[in-house]
Structure formats: structure tokens, C-alpha cells
Scaffold this active site. Structure first.
Site, short mmCIF file in Angstrom:
data_model
loop_
_atom_site.label_atom_id
_atom_site.label_comp_id
_atom_site.label_asym_id
_atom_site.label_seq_id
_atom_site.Cartn_x
_atom_site.Cartn_y
_atom_site.Cartn_z
N LYS A 168 0.83 -1.20 0.00
CA LYS A 168 0.00 0.00 0.00
C LYS A 168 0.86 1.25 0.00
O LYS A 168 0.60 2.22 -0.74
CB LYS A 168 -0.91 -0.01 1.23
CG LYS A 168 -1.68 1.27 1.47
CD LYS A 168 -2.65 1.59 0.35
CE LYS A 168 -3.50 2.81 0.72
NZ LYS A 168 -4.45 3.15 -0.35
N CYS A 182 -3.51 9.98 1.25
CA CYS A 182 -2.70 8.85 0.79
C CYS A 182 -1.35 9.29 0.21
O CYS A 182 -0.31 9.10 0.82
CB CYS A 182 -3.49 8.03 -0.23
SG CYS A 182 -4.89 7.15 0.48
#
Length: 433
Positions: free
Chosen positions: A217, A271
Site C-alpha cells: 500500500k 494517501c
């Protein structure tokens, strides 16, 4: 749970990821309780309404709430599967230290209702090792339960990590169709989490270990950050050389193996602007490229502020419209937004000359308080502002025709108006014709 028995699910955190995830699981006919610390969020969802902007989410939530498949609460309830989707910010300490306190707080609450046979899945973007740290915390709180990876015996619970990888504005579609990386503390944990996700995910579900899934991720978002940094650095070089960066990128991308991204005023969101710091924190002496990319993208914000400041100062008394505050187009998410940072910086310096156009905001964020800046709509901006600074490429801005921009000074940081081709040395900092 045995066979096709539907699990009862508790989703902790009902934000931009947690609420859509809870709704999709409920759509798969699993009984879902969503948990959030905010009374407002809980009350809104229990009315069948939503507190965030996301395509088609309102109808889905209304439907699953009316069917009794989704309810919200401020308290953790017993369940078969616990999905943790809480924030993982970094500390504002200059070192960007990852803050996993929300994850650990959620795990502590889960430990209080955990029973043999349950599964806990962490979805929050997290530094490598967080899933194991969560396991260790729960093990200390529940010594009566055998934890995976800490005993040679069959564990009593399963613990896994499965990050989302979605695009705001397409979250429901991508939660369903994107591939998922499922990392278990043990292979047995990964298989149990896999069986759960296959109930509502149509994309490929690939199993691995928890640490690899956590790193995957982070790598995905660091990759994006590095590539955006190249485009942003190129845009600053083009400014210095008097070139139109949009023309250069368009021509360079004609090469069959070149795909330069589009520059902007920086990088935002929870993010891409955050996750690289998690890698840097884990390997500070081995991540110079990732660190430099973060510095370049932050420098682009300062570059835009400097350019805008010079433009505004050279046009005394002219009203300025900053177009957009969100971190990307067509969403209401302002987290870590470079547009928000730029606009607030200009408002603090130029006061009531600054007008903000943000169709996804009902009011200005708190940092604008006392600056004199006002929130206006796009029609008012086009009628009364002589300077237009595009910071976000919302569709409502893209469709503004040239005649409505005629006479305005335009600083286009997103390249949304290809008709305003800049002369050498102007680079979209120009008087619209």
C-alpha cells in the site's frame, strides 16, 4: 462461521473509506454495524443519509439502512468480522512520525468484545509492522485467547491487513472491482480474510503476509508521489526557462514509452501526500528518492504561492478568485490539500481581495477565519474577479468557455483551459484573450 453462513460485521470508522465499505458489505446481505466517534455521523447514517460526497453512495446507504442491513453506533458491538478503517495521520513534529493511535484505540475496543473464531482486518494505511503491533496489543488485553503467530497451537482468532486502493469519485466501483492484497499474520489468517472479501469483491484477491501487504500500500502511493514530483519539477523548470510545460508534456508523451503525469499546485489527500513518510520513517537512510519527491511536491506549493503573490501584487485592487480547495477534482475531501494551503496563504496576505470558489464546500475551512476572504459561486467570480487562479480541476471550472474568461488575468496551475495557450515566458500566467 461455517459454510455460507453470513458473518455479522462491525466496521470501525465511517469516513471516506469506512462508510462505503460498510455499505458494500451490507449490500452483500451481511448484517453490518458501523462505528464512529461522531454522534453527527452516526445520526446521519441512521437516517439513511451520508456526511461525505461520493458518487452513488447516498442511494446505497439509504437502501441498506432501510433494509435493516446497516446501522451506525458510537459503541463497538460483538461481531464475527471486525474491519478497522480509522485515520492514520502523521505527527506535525517536523519528522512526520506516523500516528497509529487511532488504530490501537480501535483494537483496544475490539478486544473487549472479541470471541473465539472472530477475524480482525485492518484496512487503514499503516506503517509496516502495525498489524503485528495490533495483534500484540490485543494479546496483552485478552490472554484467554490464542493469537496467530504467537503460538504453535491453532489460534483462536484471525488477524489480517487488507488496504483499499480506490479513487475518490469512483469508490463504490473500485471497492468492488479492484484487486485486493490480503496479508495475514499467518497463511491461515489470510485464507479466512480471503473468504470474507470474496463475498463482495469481484477483483482478484491475492494473499500474502501482513508486512508485505502493508508495504504494498505504501509503495503504490509513493510511486505516484515520485511520478507527480517529476511533473511538478518539470513545471518549475519550464517557468524558469519561459516554456509552456503543458505543450512540452503533450509532445513528450507522444513517445511510446513516456507517460509524464500532469503537474499541479502540489500533492494532497490522505494517501499520496502522507504514505511516503511511513516508508521514510521505517527506512530513513535508504529512501532518498522518496524523500526528495516529497520535498519537490511541497516546494511546488511554495512556488505557486510565490507566482500568485507576484501576480496579485502587480494588479492592486483587483479581486482574486481562487478556484477550488479540494485535493483533487470533483470531491469534497480537503485533507492535505495543496489548493487549500495556497488559497489560505493568499487570504492571510491579501485579505478581502481573495474570493474562494469551491462547489463542494458550504463554508470556508477554519484557517480562513479573520482573513476577510469570502466563499462565492463561480458565476459571481466570473462577473466580479479580474484574476482567476485555478487550483483544482473541478468539471464546473473546466467547462467555462473562453468568452466568460475574457479580460481576466488567468493563472492556471492545472492546465484545464487548453485554449489559453501561453506565449513563451508566460506559462499560463496571462491575460485571457
Amino acid at each position: 462461521m461455517l459454510g455460507d453462513q453470513k458473518p455479522e460485521v462491525c466496521v470501525i470508522g465511517l469516513g471516506y473509506i469506512g462508510l462505503p465499505t460498510a455499505a458494500i458489505i451490507a449490500r452483500a446481505n451481511c448484517q453490518v454495524t458501523g462505528v464512529d466517534v461522531s454522534d453527527h455521523v452516526v445520526d446521519t447514517i441512521n437516517r439513511g443519509e451520508i456526511h461525505i460526497e461520493e458518487v452513488d453512495l447516498d442511494g446505497l446507504v439509504q437502501g441498506v439502512v432501510q433494509r435493516g442491513m446497516l446501522r451506525a453506533s458510537t459503541r463497538i458491538v460483538p461481531a464475527d468480522v471486525f474491519v478497522i478503517a480509522v485515520p492514520t495521520p502523521f505527527a506535525k513534529d517536523g519528522r512526520h512520525t506516523p500516528d497509529t493511535s487511532h488504530v490501537m484505540a480501535a483494537a483496544t475496543e475490539v478486544a473487549g468484545v472479541l470471541k473465539k473464531g472472530d477475524a480482525i482486518i485492518l484496512e487503514s494505511t499503516s506503517p509496516v509492522g502495525t498489524t503485528e503491533a495490533m495483534r500484540d496489543l490485543i494479546a496483552g488485553l485478552r490472554p484467554d485467547l490464542k493469537m496467530p503467530g504467537r503460538t504453535a497451537e491453532t489460534p483462536d482468532v484471525a488477524i489480517a491487513y487488507c488496504p483499499e486502493r480506490v479513487l475518490p469519485g469512483k469508490i463504490l466501483e473500485e471497492l468492488t472491482h479492484n484487486d485486493r492484497s490480503i496479508g495475514g499474520i499467518t497463511p491461515r489468517c489470510a485464507r479466512k480474510a480471503l473468504a470474507f472479501y470474496k463475498r463482495f469483491v469481484r477483483g482478484a484477491c491475492l494473499t500474502t503476509d501482513a508486512r508485505s501487504a502493508e508495504m504494498t500500500k505504501l509503495v503504490e502511493n509513493a510511486y505516484r508521489d515520485v511520478n507527480i514530483a517529476f511533473a511538478n519539477e518539470l513545471s518549475m523548470i519550464a517557468d524558469h526557462m519561459g516554456l509552456d510545460v503543458w505543450e512540452v508534456i503533450k509532445l513528450a508523451n507522444r513517445h511510446p514509452r513516456v507517460n509524464i503525469l500532469q503537474p499541479g499546485p502540489g500533492v494532497g489527500g490522505h494517501c499520496i501526500a502522507v504514505d511516503p513518510y511511513f516508508i521514510m520513517h521505517g527506512a530513513p537512510d535508504h529512501s532518498p528518492l522518496i524523500r526528495t519527491a516529497r520535498e519537490v511536491n511541497d516546494a511546488k506549493m511554495r512556488h505557486v504561492i510565490a507566482q500568485a503573490r507576484e501576480l496579485i501584487a502587480s494588479s492592486p485592487g483587483v479581486a482574486v478568485a481562487c478556484l477550488g480547495l479540494a485535493f483533487k477534482a470533483n470531491i469534497d475531501d480537503f485533507r492535505e490539500s495543496p489548493a487549500r494551503f495556497v488559497a489560505a496563504s493568499l487570504a492571510r496576505e491579501f485579505g478581502d481581495r481573495i474570493r474562494i470558489v469551491e462547489p463542494y464546500a458550504a463554508q470556508l475551512p477554519p484557517e480562513f477565519t479573520g482573513t476577510g476572504a469570502a466563499l462565492i459561486d463561480i458565476d459571481t467570480a466570473l462577473e466580479g474577479c479580474g484574476i482567476l487562479i485555478t487550483l483544482v480541476d473541478h468539471d464546473v471550472f473546466r467547462v467555462i468557455p473562453p468568452e466568460e474568461r475574457r479580460g481576466a488575468i488567468v493563472y492556471d496551475t492545472r492546465g484545464i483551459w487548453p485554449d489559453s495557450a501561453a506565449a513563451p515566458g508566460e506559462n499560463r500566467l496571462r491575460l485571457a484573450s
